[in-house]
Structures are given as structure tokens and as C-alpha cells.
Design a protein around this motif. Sequence first.
Motif, PDB file in Angstrom:
ATOM      1  N   GLY A 348       0.770  -1.252  -0.119  1.00 36.99           N
ATOM      2  CA  GLY A 348      -0.052   0.015  -0.035  1.00 36.99           C
ATOM      3  C   GLY A 348       0.969   1.383  -0.038  1.00 36.99           C
ATOM      4  O   GLY A 348       0.380   2.275  -0.058  1.00 36.99           O
ATOM      5  N   PRO A 352       1.017   5.226  -3.457  1.00 35.63           N
ATOM      6  CA  PRO A 352      -0.138   5.036  -3.269  1.00 35.63           C
ATOM      7  C   PRO A 352      -1.137   6.021  -3.838  1.00 35.63           C
ATOM      8  O   PRO A 352      -0.777   7.314  -4.263  1.00 35.63           O
ATOM      9  CB  PRO A 352      -0.228   5.459  -1.725  1.00 35.63           C
ATOM     10  CG  PRO A 352       1.082   6.155  -1.548  1.00 35.63           C
ATOM     11  CD  PRO A 352       1.823   5.718  -2.595  1.00 35.63           C
ATOM     12  N   PRO A 353      -2.213   5.686  -4.078  1.00 35.56           N
ATOM     13  CA  PRO A 353      -3.299   6.586  -4.640  1.00 35.56           C
ATOM     14  C   PRO A 353      -3.995   7.424  -3.694  1.00 35.56           C
ATOM     15  O   PRO A 353      -3.791   7.625  -2.427  1.00 35.56           O
ATOM     16  CB  PRO A 353      -4.537   5.507  -5.099  1.00 35.56           C
ATOM     17  CG  PRO A 353      -4.546   4.407  -3.886  1.00 35.56           C
ATOM     18  CD  PRO A 353      -2.947   4.196  -3.649  1.00 35.56           C
ATOM     19  N   VAL A 360      -7.722   4.786  -7.065  1.00 38.10           N
ATOM     20  CA  VAL A 360      -7.281   3.501  -7.021  1.00 38.10           C
ATOM     21  C   VAL A 360      -7.271   2.994  -8.344  1.00 38.10           C
ATOM     22  O   VAL A 360      -6.278   2.341  -8.784  1.00 38.10           O
ATOM     23  CB  VAL A 360      -8.362   2.699  -5.953  1.00 38.10           C
ATOM     24  CG1 VAL A 360      -8.102   1.088  -6.208  1.00 38.10           C
ATOM     25  CG2 VAL A 360      -8.189   3.121  -4.583  1.00 38.10           C
ATOM     26  N   ARG A 363      -4.671   4.394 -10.435  1.00 40.72           N
ATOM     27  CA  ARG A 363      -3.237   3.736  -9.766  1.00 40.72           C
ATOM     28  C   ARG A 363      -3.036   2.373 -10.589  1.00 40.72           C
ATOM     29  O   ARG A 363      -1.943   2.128 -10.773  1.00 40.72           O
ATOM     30  CB  ARG A 363      -3.388   3.737  -8.376  1.00 40.72           C
ATOM     31  CG  ARG A 363      -1.899   2.872  -7.605  1.00 40.72           C
ATOM     32  CD  ARG A 363      -0.810   3.644  -8.123  1.00 40.72           C
ATOM     33  NE  ARG A 363       0.464   2.892  -7.667  1.00 40.72           N
ATOM     34  CZ  ARG A 363       0.924   1.825  -8.359  1.00 40.72           C
ATOM     35  NH1 ARG A 363       0.459   1.484  -9.693  1.00 40.72           N
ATOM     36  NH2 ARG A 363       1.937   1.110  -7.880  1.00 40.72           N
ATOM     37  N   LEU A 364      -4.112   1.444 -10.278  1.00 40.44           N
ATOM     38  CA  LEU A 364      -3.933   0.296 -10.648  1.00 40.44           C
ATOM     39  C   LEU A 364      -3.800   0.155 -12.368  1.00 40.44           C
ATOM     40  O   LEU A 364      -2.851  -0.829 -12.942  1.00 40.44           O
ATOM     41  CB  LEU A 364      -5.301  -0.552 -10.584  1.00 40.44           C
ATOM     42  CG  LEU A 364      -5.540  -0.705  -8.953  1.00 40.44           C
ATOM     43  CD1 LEU A 364      -7.155  -1.500  -8.749  1.00 40.44           C
ATOM     44  CD2 LEU A 364      -4.528  -1.928  -8.460  1.00 40.44           C
ATOM     45  N   TRP A 393      -9.356   3.952   1.170  1.00 40.58           N
ATOM     46  CA  TRP A 393      -8.978   3.765  -0.293  1.00 40.58           C
ATOM     47  C   TRP A 393      -7.688   3.342  -0.499  1.00 40.58           C
ATOM     48  O   TRP A 393      -7.185   2.367  -1.191  1.00 40.58           O
ATOM     49  CB  TRP A 393      -9.548   4.433  -1.170  1.00 40.58           C
ATOM     50  CG  TRP A 393     -11.127   4.469  -1.224  1.00 40.58           C
ATOM     51  CD1 TRP A 393     -12.128   5.234  -0.951  1.00 40.58           C
ATOM     52  CD2 TRP A 393     -11.768   3.395  -2.008  1.00 40.58           C
ATOM     53  NE1 TRP A 393     -13.340   4.975  -1.146  1.00 40.58           N
ATOM     54  CE2 TRP A 393     -13.194   3.637  -1.735  1.00 40.58           C
ATOM     55  CE3 TRP A 393     -11.547   2.185  -2.620  1.00 40.58           C
ATOM     56  CZ2 TRP A 393     -14.330   2.795  -2.212  1.00 40.58           C
ATOM     57  CZ3 TRP A 393     -12.555   1.325  -3.035  1.00 40.58           C
ATOM     58  CH2 TRP A 393     -13.945   1.740  -2.815  1.00 40.58           C
ATOM     59  N   ARG A 394      -6.652   3.971   0.447  1.00 44.40           N
ATOM     60  CA  ARG A 394      -5.320   3.447   0.126  1.00 44.40           C
ATOM     61  C   ARG A 394      -5.020   2.253   0.928  1.00 44.40           C
ATOM     62  O   ARG A 394      -4.358   1.314   0.193  1.00 44.40           O
ATOM     63  CB  ARG A 394      -4.517   4.501   0.801  1.00 44.40           C
ATOM     64  CG  ARG A 394      -4.470   6.016   0.121  1.00 44.40           C
ATOM     65  CD  ARG A 394      -3.251   6.669   0.890  1.00 44.40           C
ATOM     66  NE  ARG A 394      -2.904   7.917   0.193  1.00 44.40           N
ATOM     67  CZ  ARG A 394      -2.106   8.784   0.258  1.00 44.40           C
ATOM     68  NH1 ARG A 394      -1.463   8.512   1.277  1.00 44.40           N
ATOM     69  NH2 ARG A 394      -2.177  10.075  -0.465  1.00 44.40           N
ATOM     70  N   PHE A 397      -6.295  -0.223  -1.758  1.00 43.94           N
ATOM     71  CA  PHE A 397      -5.339  -0.403  -2.834  1.00 43.94           C
ATOM     72  C   PHE A 397      -4.268  -1.673  -2.583  1.00 43.94           C
ATOM     73  O   PHE A 397      -3.980  -2.438  -3.188  1.00 43.94           O
ATOM     74  CB  PHE A 397      -4.694   0.749  -3.165  1.00 43.94           C
ATOM     75  CG  PHE A 397      -3.544   0.738  -3.943  1.00 43.94           C
ATOM     76  CD1 PHE A 397      -3.476   0.279  -5.549  1.00 43.94           C
ATOM     77  CD2 PHE A 397      -2.205   0.735  -3.444  1.00 43.94           C
ATOM     78  CE1 PHE A 397      -2.224   0.155  -6.015  1.00 43.94           C
ATOM     79  CE2 PHE A 397      -0.918   0.856  -3.989  1.00 43.94           C
ATOM     80  CZ  PHE A 397      -0.987   0.450  -5.246  1.00 43.94           C
ATOM     81  N   TYR A 401      -3.849  -4.916  -4.440  1.00 39.80           N
ATOM     82  CA  TYR A 401      -2.517  -5.226  -4.937  1.00 39.80           C
ATOM     83  C   TYR A 401      -1.933  -6.392  -4.631  1.00 39.80           C
ATOM     84  O   TYR A 401      -1.172  -7.081  -5.384  1.00 39.80           O
ATOM     85  CB  TYR A 401      -1.779  -3.798  -4.784  1.00 39.80           C
ATOM     86  CG  TYR A 401      -0.722  -3.611  -5.810  1.00 39.80           C
ATOM     87  CD1 TYR A 401      -0.717  -3.638  -7.345  1.00 39.80           C
ATOM     88  CD2 TYR A 401       0.666  -3.063  -5.172  1.00 39.80           C
ATOM     89  CE1 TYR A 401       0.317  -3.227  -8.114  1.00 39.80           C
ATOM     90  CE2 TYR A 401       1.578  -2.770  -5.971  1.00 39.80           C
ATOM     91  CZ  TYR A 401       1.394  -2.871  -7.515  1.00 39.80           C
ATOM     92  OH  TYR A 401       2.470  -2.618  -8.371  1.00 39.80           O
TER      93      TYR A 401
END
Length: 554
Positions: A348, A352-353, A360, A363-364, A393-394, A397, A401
Motif C-alpha cells: 500500500g 499510493p493513490p 485507486v 493507480r491500478l 481507499w489506500r 489499494f 494489489y
Amino acid sequence: MATFREPCLRDLDQRGFIQGATIKKSSREDLCHYFGGIPYALPPLGPFRWRLPRPLPTCYRYGTRGNPGRFTGGTGVCPQSATLMGTTGDGPSTLWDEDCLQLNIWIPAGEPPANGWPVFFYIHGGFLQVGSPNDINPVGLLSESPFRAIVVAPAYRLNLFGFLGSRELQSAAEDEPTGNFGFWDQRLALEWTYKNISYFSGDASNITVGGYSAGSHSAFKQLAYDLYQPDSKAVIRRCVMWSNGPGMEPKTLSSAQAQFDELLEHLNIPSSLPTVDKIGKLKSIPARQLLAAASTMKRHQFRATLDDVFVPFDLYAEIDSGAFGARMRSRNVALLMGECRDEHFLYGTWHPPEDSLASVVQRLRADYPAPAVDALVAHYYPNGRLPAECADWRDAFGRIYADVQIHALERGFVDKLVLGGAGDLVFRYRIEWRARCVDNIFPPEWGVTHSSDMPIWWWGNAGTPGPLGDDEKKLVEKAFVGLFGSFVQGDVAKVREEWGTQGHKEVRRLKADGNVDVWYDEMWEQGLEVWDVLRSVGKAEAGNKREVDPKAKL
């Protein structure tokens, strides 16, 4: 442990002489021998930036008896802009060197076995974006633990230097494949090892390839490439995948092209220029400027491309059908793989987003194809809401991930190996225990996060994160290091007898209290669901893999 060094000379026959170092504890006690920064390929500089690595010519000599090549330092460090705990990261740019196609070799002290020492070819991690083989120090592992094998650790091209792909690069490279230069570097280093390790008292017929994180993913890619070579060219006898799996299907050439076009835009290189001018300008730009531009891109992570050479179009279909597992079975290639309990905390922290679902998703998409990201988001967040187990939300993620990189796709991969008849060749583990020295780099609340088990596999690594206590050494030797040593030596029968598991859904686990048990995999079905979601996307995209002739001239 206080140590000192004495010169160590090796005769490499037609390659000449090299001087490394014998690392000693006292005048009478050798700990191991070390040779660092040995070139395995010609420098990928100037016109050879973004070209396949070039083997050393037959006339290449490292040195003479009177003036041996001196290799007591480390490898060059591929330029890299981002930092991560445990990697080279944003260290002084004086350490950066695109001339990084070199490797480090660590050799146990004492008399080797009759056939030579077994070889562990270790590929460092770092998301394929950062890192260096200079970060490991296996002196303690080789001198104090049951692990007795040569360790070979290559540097390879990273980030945009190792994984930039486009039609323009393909055209400029003529008949060479493009986009997976880092994987080709690793392969050439592996072939160099196979041809030369006997000069270091190694057994070329007993090579295990392994890695951590992105190095584990690289080990998978090297295994896949090796399994599809003729038997006469096969090098790999066993594989170790620490905290990573096969990953999702790589991007197509059109996705790589979009990333390349974005890079040109950030460098103010007009898209209207002829191919030769675009490539010429790119090859003339200093590394720091390239990295600065890449860091501002939406697609800032550089990964593998489906090139149908190193990464075949049908590789993941072969895994799904069981054909990949059948090849492992026919070659009798055993696999040791597993995970940490709390992988997601460190994941994370990697670019990070912001704290939103939209961030998210963006970022993905820096890592994965958009259709795969959309499918993942629909699976994990069907109503668009933050799951109850996620702090924000971080955190979400980091968890998704970690699932894609490790937890879910590891399980899907093993399921397909079982389908191909290779289930008994797989040894799975799970780490829930944390060494005291990990507190030096990770906060306690991160638990057993990604890379917190490195002190187990590297016996504390003699520096970072720190030494193991005597009680901890006994614990990790009993739990894993002894069996890891047997695995690398090739005594798979002993590992199978002592691993303790029955069937692919059982896992050898090091519990938080330091005891070892067999854990029935409670995450198995969840992992298969994610595998199926991503494979359905891969199958739907299959028709797009050949949409552009990669050798078409522009």
C-alpha cells in the motif's frame, strides 16, 4: 560479526583471471568467497539502449594472471527514481550506471562436493522498477546455516530501461524482440552462469532459480522461458518464488504503445517525427531526465509486454489448460512458493493513490491493462463502496494489489499446476512470524508484511534489517532454512518427507509464536475466483494480441 578480507584469485580459462575476496572471521577461519560486479554482457549504452543484451565476445578477457580483473565491489545500479524500504532507490546518482549488466557471486568456504556446489541464482525484487543485487549479504547464511550453495545475483535493466515497448522500438531493433529487456538480461546472466560457474566450483547441472517479489515474478518468467526450450538448452532444475506469483497476463503491444506515446509527450518529442528520429532523441536523453519524465506519467510503471518470444501469446492459456504443469512434470522441476500474512501493508506504500475509488482505478491502470482493472474493481467493489475491512481507499489499494501480485494468483497458478500433474512438485509456505530486527524498518502495526520474511531466508542479511538472535536462528533453521538448503541442493525427496503437508491446499506455516504447523488454506476459493475473473479478461483480449505486426516497419 567482525570480518576482514584477503585477495582470492580465480582462473576462468579463456576468459582470463579475476580477483575477488575471501571473507574471513579469523586468520584460520574462512566464511565465504566473494566476486562482485562481474560483467556477463556488453554495456547496453548509446545505440544499444533498448536493445537485447549482447553476450561477451569470445575474445573478451577479464584480466591476466599478472593483472587480474578486480571484482571486489558490487554491480552497477540501473538508474531508478523511486524509493522503497530495502532497495537502493533514490541513492546518490553516482551509484547509477546504465552499464549494469553484471553479477555478484558468493561461494561457500571449504571443499565443494564432488560435482561442485549447487547454485542458487537469485533475482532481486523492486516491482521491476527499483532495486539492486548489492542489497543482499549472504555471508551468515553461507557460514552459519545449513544452506551450502553458491549464490549468483545479477543486476538487470529496470523500469523504462528494462521494460519500455513500442512499435517504433520494434522497428528500430529490426528482427529483435522488444519490451522485455530486463527478462532477456536475466536470461543471459543465467546462461553465463551455466557456462562459467564451474570455474567457481559450481555445478552447472544443479541450478535453482529464485527471487523475491518482482524477482519471484521474474523467476516465474525465467522458468516459463526455460520450459519451452529444447531439453538440450534447459538450465533450470528447481524454482523458488518468494511472495509473488505469475501475475496477470502482460499488456499487449497497443497498451505498451500508449505508454510509449505518453512518455514522448512528457519529453516534448513530437509524435509526427519519423521513427528513426524519435528513437534517436530518446537514446540521447540522459537517464535522470528520462526518469523525471516517467515519474509524472499516469502509466508510470513499466512491465512486461506480450512479445510472443520471451512472453508467448499463449502462455497463460497453456497454464490454464494444464500444459504448463505437464512441462514441469516432464522436466521434474520442483517449485517452492508462498506468502506473508500481511503483505498488503508494504504494498500500500508503493505509489499510493489518493483516498478515492477513482484514484485507486487510475493507480491500478499504471500497472495493469484497463480491462483487467475494470474487472477487478467490479469483483472487489461491486457497489462502489469501501469494504468494511479497509481503513480507507489506500488500504483497499494495498489489499487488492497484494491479492493480484501474490495471494490470489499464487493459488490460481497452483490449481493449474495440479491440473497438469505437477501438484506433488509444489511446496507451499506461509509466514506469520516476525523477527525482532524487522522493527528497524517496519512499524509493529504492519505485522508480517511484504519482505518482512527476508531475514528468514537470508539469515538476517548481516546488516539490513539486522542480525537474528541466536534463538531466532534456531527457529528459522528448523522452520525453513534447513529445508530451503535441501531444496537448493536438489534433495527434493527429503523436503517432501519433512515438509509435512498432504495435498496442494495444505501449507507449511510458521506461526506467530514461532511454532510450525500445517495450515489448511482458508483463502483457496477466494483466490480461484480472482484468477478466473482475470483469466476471463485475458481470454476476451486474446484476439487483440496480434492486432499489430510487431515487425512491421514504420
